[in-house]
Design an enzyme around this catalytic site. Structure first.
Site, mmCIF file in Angstrom:
data_model
loop_
_atom_site.group_PDB
_atom_site.id
_atom_site.type_symbol
_atom_site.label_atom_id
_atom_site.label_comp_id
_atom_site.label_asym_id
_atom_site.label_seq_id
_atom_site.Cartn_x
_atom_site.Cartn_y
_atom_site.Cartn_z
ATOM 1 N N SER A 66 15.381 -19.448 12.858
ATOM 2 C CA SER A 66 15.688 -18.871 14.028
ATOM 3 C C SER A 66 15.932 -17.480 14.575
ATOM 4 O O SER A 66 16.916 -17.210 13.819
ATOM 5 C CB SER A 66 16.480 -20.122 15.079
ATOM 6 O OG SER A 66 16.120 -21.254 14.627
ATOM 7 N N SER A 124 11.113 -22.379 14.233
ATOM 8 C CA SER A 124 11.765 -20.920 14.911
ATOM 9 C C SER A 124 12.689 -22.076 16.027
ATOM 10 O O SER A 124 11.743 -21.720 16.834
ATOM 11 C CB SER A 124 11.475 -19.812 14.795
ATOM 12 O OG SER A 124 12.035 -18.702 14.514
ATOM 13 N N ASP A 128 13.863 -20.116 19.195
ATOM 14 C CA ASP A 128 13.761 -18.161 19.286
ATOM 15 C C ASP A 128 13.984 -18.739 21.134
ATOM 16 O O ASP A 128 13.192 -18.866 21.308
ATOM 17 C CB ASP A 128 12.629 -17.804 19.109
ATOM 18 C CG ASP A 128 12.387 -17.490 17.770
ATOM 19 O OD1 ASP A 128 13.263 -18.110 16.714
ATOM 20 O OD2 ASP A 128 11.825 -17.110 16.761
#
Lengths: 340, 340, 340, 340
Positions: free
Chosen positions: C236, C274, C276
């Site tokens: 991430s 991820s 993000d």
């Protein structure tokens, strides 16, 4: 104007119904927001043209040069309204807001380009905002008769003051809650610390299941349903909100979301096929927003209430002001009765 | 087709450049996704018509009756692309996707209604998806010459197989990174557990500051900038993604977001004035989605990589395949050189 | 500070690499934005505690009383970062921004309430913003050792000036692109009409497939991949953007979206797993925003470029500044080599 | 259970009020959706602990391994509810949904990690969904007494069948429309082509201005307002929707949006300080969604109606079932009277 054209259509106030708690402006119309202008062109021809175009001008100047702060909320996105994604990104509107029939929306936008281009000959990019409801029950929708001439006329004739409601302009061929519907408007006005604030709503109303209409909570639709023979349909609604308060686009987005609350109070559920869009703008321009007093975020609740009330009332009025109409293939949309 | 029309324009492979790690399909084009068809109509007339229309058909059948699962991602919403809000709401596309010049977008949508209506005479509501870039540097954008005839032709001539790239169709008058640009395409293909998956990208490319172009990370724009005299401009990009994997609208939204990563790798920043929209669809229809094997969400990462790679390559190709063009007011958009 | 702790870690400038075109501020750090403070608490204990907390303070005053204008962009929402929906709604941040280990995020938020409550005893509602990356490769993530003491310390020790990077604070146990990673920062500074603008970025970096790293377009990851034996993982990234320009929340949202472009340039694709998130704030408070000169929307492009450049550089630095670390179960995350 | 605990509190049906047109399930509760379980832990201690936790389990198995399809809609994002952004991205829920007091939300989430980790020892990433309302009027909110023990208990005791409503669980210390409020629930059930569909709603109710309450359109709040002396406050509402229909995340998002319509009908406007979140899930898991019959999008309108009706009724019940309570600093929240 409204009164003259529809003398037999009572104002909602005449029914002794008072929706909400906040007072309204002089005309109880979106035009109570200073500078806002509205113009209709109504097309009723032969048996199957029942359509039109309505222009809402946030102010009387050059909108491309003096863009107004704006926001959009999508209640239900099954619709063809256009220009909205740019409003979301940039937080402003740079053209008149036009309302028309679903399949006529692109032709109207194309015509609007010529208007904007004539005003701004050096510019090669415009974002017309054109919203729509489907008037295909009464109107031959594929014909798309609203063109450059009607667009120019609606904009040119747009003015402040009282507004024609019901079966006029883009509202000509619409129905809602099993009744004839169309254009409706209302406003709210209240004292703020830095002077009076006004918020006005105009709806293009074409949604609501037959029998579901509520007026100020009273299920009048249920009682009057027997009188209506119109087929049930899903429809759509366009809700335009104007305010003279210098609200930023983010705040206008919050305000726009409350239009759904006003819609809900009338008995609608935003059915699957409903294209329900809210466009909100402040008459504050980028040039003047710095001059505006900043309003504490807490005071938005009052704007929310005003939006709910004015939306609910504008929807009710869009029906009360619309008379029975016969359209294509002998289709009849009956005006509400028993309340008038 | 592409090779025949532009024999002097090398495939990116000919440059010895290989973008990414995943292999491409037979044509390295969006048409590697089975069923997808592309058609261009290019309008080059006199000194100031440099425009056109490109049609992308998700499949060869009746799209209104066999809608395809779809999604939209807005990278930067300063654009006039239309029909996208309904795609977001319903997760499907029911018309050909047309690309054209900014101010021509509504006229093209209006023309598309006639095509859809002819195919579906009983229907009175269609959601045309028409996206755009501004070709006003070379083209007299206010003229809007793309009308019904061109729309019909682009759809009728759409076919699978190799695709013309560069200055064709809607790409005719475009520029990017200070060079002539236009249409570009690429694909990626890889083995999944339930068979081979294909993902194809087609871009309508008109963005990127002069000098900023990178090809596979190499700042070629900086070195070639001196050769380019075109004014710097903001432009836009439309990125269309197709896949034969039965991805839901939610998953396609996730895929669509990765197109921004491919765009970023070429040196673009999605400038303020850029209207950057991504439209992604699966050739899977509601009728067939149940039949498709469900793909574990984890496998989406491979679709993300494929999207990044194919988008980056399609953008590079949109420039490599475009030759110098002279347009309105003597404006010149120079084709990239030194690499070919 | 950074230099003292990691004398053997070169600044990226020392490598002769210059990312982008805009100059940086005095420290090339988020703290170049006046008033911004950063504090780290690093926990390295025994063989399996490799974690920490990083505090970013938009200014040195009472943040609850002097909220800062802010925005959030979700690149990929597979993450536990909290407090973000309120930032999206209200457009402001009213607490320090804390970064920590994934499963420690709620305990840290709970501790932050005590800090905020002590400062504002009359208040019973706070919106802590706590973001995270998963350090479970080196750290025993279920243990969650960051508690009230560490939170208080990170905030108390937060200061302006140079920042420790690499394996410090919340970055202690992270990896990215197959290398040891952690905290990275960079800034951009340029002259505006109404004075100099500064934009700073701090990343908590834990993403990127092994072998995919690019530094200024050069695929160094591919060449150095053999040296790395770390397992490929999804990871991430948290990207925090600060600016001293009086940008509204809507504009900060547009700026935040460009962080994805900087991320893309380093070779990442925002894989399925991820998480993000981008948090952007202006040091302008509601009290001072009226005083700030309004910046034409057109000038945002420069903010976009600054964001792309500073994000890319901060990511690269988060790797260059991180040394090999051994953690739980003998896991080793190797620092990048060959470039230093 | 509900009836036993509150014998003096009538079911809304007992009042002769019937909200909407669709019939309800056996218990008129969210637990009419097969597999759904609800558990409350109520904390009433001394004069100033008036709080608790409510657990909603989409099914009785391991939720992390058998995630359920889900969606989130933010009506007004002034709230601390957590875990929602990941639900939006991935379209599923992998934990019990817990409801509690605003400032207790992170501590509850932290405790939930231990529960999830014990069930899934090999996993190091969980996305707890914990939502909240502010019970600070009656409860000493800063104390945060809901910890691991209460969380474990609420989950362990969760069961199907009738549900306690009013001042129980997370609803213990809440008020709305100037009356004591808390937990409310309702369901709707109707025959589909492929069998009966059930949709259930549970609300954590803490919103609405004093005097604004409407029950089935009747402004009862206005008439009963004199009896209430509670201060007007903004509050919040959490609305959880469950259905056994195999709806995708995109469709559940559309359904979730209609909860705002039910809320609007009760007289609320989602005031500035209201943290109004909707969480919707289908008991269909990824494992079983393929087996479910696909429902035509058109049939969603019935789900919309069911959502509006059940939300409206659950809100009304959350008030009708709550008795007068005295809390911290002698604050009194009076139960609604005159209707019972």
């Amino acid at each position: 104007m409204g009164k003259k054209k529809h003398p037999e259509r009572p104002m909602i106030d005449d029914l002794g119904i008072r929706i909400g708690e906040i007072g309204h402006g002089k005309f109880n119309a979106i035009t109570d927001v200073q500078g806002v202008r509205v113009g209709h062109v109504t097309l009723i021809r032969g048996t199957d043209v029942r359509t039109g175009v309505t222009a809402i001008l946030p102010h009387g100047g050059n909108l491309f040069r003096e863009k107004v702060e704006a926001a959009v909320h999508v209640i239900n996105g099954f619709g063809k309204s256009l220009g909205l994604l740019q409003v979301m990104e940039l937080g402003n509107i740079e053209s008149p807001i036009l309302l028309t029939s679903t399949l006529n929306v692109w032709r109207v936008a194309d015509a609007l380009i010529d208007v904007l281009s004539a005003q701004n000959p050096e510019v090669h990019s415009f974002n017309p905002v054109v919203c729509e409801c489907n008037d295909g029950f009464l109107n031959d929708a594929l014909r798309r008769p609203v063109g450059p001439e009607e667009v120019v006329q609606a904009i040119r004739e747009a003015r402040s003051g009282p507004i024609s409601e019901g079966s006029v302009g883009a509202g000509t061929g619409l129905s809602g809650f099993g009744f004839k519907a169309g254009i409706g408007t209302a406003s709210r006005q209240w004292p703020g610390e830095a002077g009076t604030f006004t918020l006005g709503v105009l709806v293009l109303m074409n949604t609501g299941a037959a029998g579901a209409l509520r007026i100020d909570g009273v299920p009048v639709g249920k009682e009057l349903a027997a009188a209506s023979e119109q087929e049930k349909h899903d429809g759509s609604i366009i809700i335009v909100i104007a305010t003279d308060a210098p609200l930023s686009s983010r705040r206008l987005t919050r305000v726009a979301k409350r239009a759904a609350f006003g819609l809900a109070r009338t008995g609608a559920v935003a059915a699957h096929r409903s294209g329900d869009f809210v466009v909100a703008f402040s008459t504050t321009t980028r040039r003047t927003i710095g001059a505006g007093e900043r309003i504490p975020e807490e005071q938005l609740t009052q704007f929310f209430k005003a939006t709910v009330e004015a939306t609910e009332e504008a929807i009710v009025r869009s029906i009360l002001k619309a008379k029975t109409m016969v359209g294509r293939d002998g289709h009849v949309s009956e005006g509400i009765s028993g309340l008038q």
